[in-house]
Design an enzyme around this catalytic site. Structure first.
Site, mmCIF file in Angstrom:
data_model
loop_
_atom_site.group_PDB
_atom_site.id
_atom_site.type_symbol
_atom_site.label_atom_id
_atom_site.label_comp_id
_atom_site.label_asym_id
_atom_site.label_seq_id
_atom_site.Cartn_x
_atom_site.Cartn_y
_atom_site.Cartn_z
ATOM 1 N N CYS A 68 5.913 -1.485 4.365
ATOM 2 C CA CYS A 68 5.152 -2.160 5.420
ATOM 3 C C CYS A 68 5.407 -3.662 5.420
ATOM 4 C CB CYS A 68 3.664 -1.854 5.275
ATOM 5 S SG CYS A 68 3.283 -0.146 5.728
ATOM 6 N N GLU A 73 -0.981 10.975 7.014
ATOM 7 C CA GLU A 73 -0.079 11.598 6.049
ATOM 8 C C GLU A 73 0.463 12.931 6.549
ATOM 9 O OE1 GLU A 73 -1.910 9.997 1.834
ATOM 10 O OE2 GLU A 73 -2.088 12.110 2.317
ATOM 11 N N ASN A 102 -3.460 5.213 8.186
ATOM 12 C CA ASN A 102 -2.426 6.096 7.653
ATOM 13 C C ASN A 102 -2.660 7.521 8.147
ATOM 14 O OD1 ASN A 102 -4.675 6.110 5.785
ATOM 15 N ND2 ASN A 102 -3.368 6.912 4.175
ATOM 16 N N CYS A 147 2.224 -2.010 1.423
ATOM 17 C CA CYS A 147 3.274 -1.543 0.508
ATOM 18 C C CYS A 147 4.588 -2.238 0.857
ATOM 19 C CB CYS A 147 3.412 -0.022 0.604
ATOM 20 S SG CYS A 147 4.199 0.556 2.129
ATOM 21 N N GLU A 198 -0.326 -0.208 8.673
ATOM 22 C CA GLU A 198 0.243 -1.447 9.214
ATOM 23 C C GLU A 198 1.322 -1.143 10.245
ATOM 24 O OE1 GLU A 198 -0.733 -2.077 4.803
ATOM 25 O OE2 GLU A 198 0.040 -0.478 6.070
#
Length: 137
Positions: free
Chosen positions: A90, A45, A43, A87, A56
């Site tokens: 994803c 951000e 990730n 999530c 992902e």
């Protein structure tokens, strides 16, 4: 071919490279193609969160950019090793290019919790629901 344990280890390595200064929740993913090639993502951000790159999605984008479209498994790990699953965004992103039987391996620290993509996202949206120019003719 990379074992499931090795795939989770690759997801952990990707997690170590995450950039998550706002949530503090580092995530890494490792996506294995059917031919055994592994692509990683973490990730990244952004302050707005709306254009944050999820682990992902990053791994899937790297695989597609390298010409791959057939996948066997994805491993997901967080710094907490808490069994994080992809999530909803994803899951839908994976469903675009992966079959329902894609194995989703979640790092629980001392083991692996396994799902299929179809179990995590039953009834995923597909291209059949999206009207195309041909539908309007």
């Amino acid at each position: 071919m990379t074992t499931d344990d090795e795939l989770v280890a690759r997801a952990r390595e990707a997690c170590d490279r995450a950039y998550a200064p706002y949530s503090g929740y580092d995530v890494g993913a490792a996506l294995r193609t059917r031919d055994g090639t592994v692509f990683r993502g973490c990730n990244v951000e952004m302050v707005t969160f709306t254009n944050t790159i999820h682990a992902e999605s990053g791994a899937l984008g790297a695989a597609v950019a390298a010409g791959h479209r057939e996948f066997d498994a994805v491993a997901v790990s967080s710094a907490e090793r808490d069994g994080v699953t992809p999530c909803g965004l994803c899951r839908q992103t994976l469903a675009e290019l992966c079959d329902d039987d894609l194995r989703v391996l979640c790092d629980v620290g001392d083991g692996i919790e396994e799902w299929t993509l179809g179990e995590l996202l039953p009834g995923a949206m597909s291209g059949d629901e999206v009207p195309t120019d041909e539908d309007s003719e």
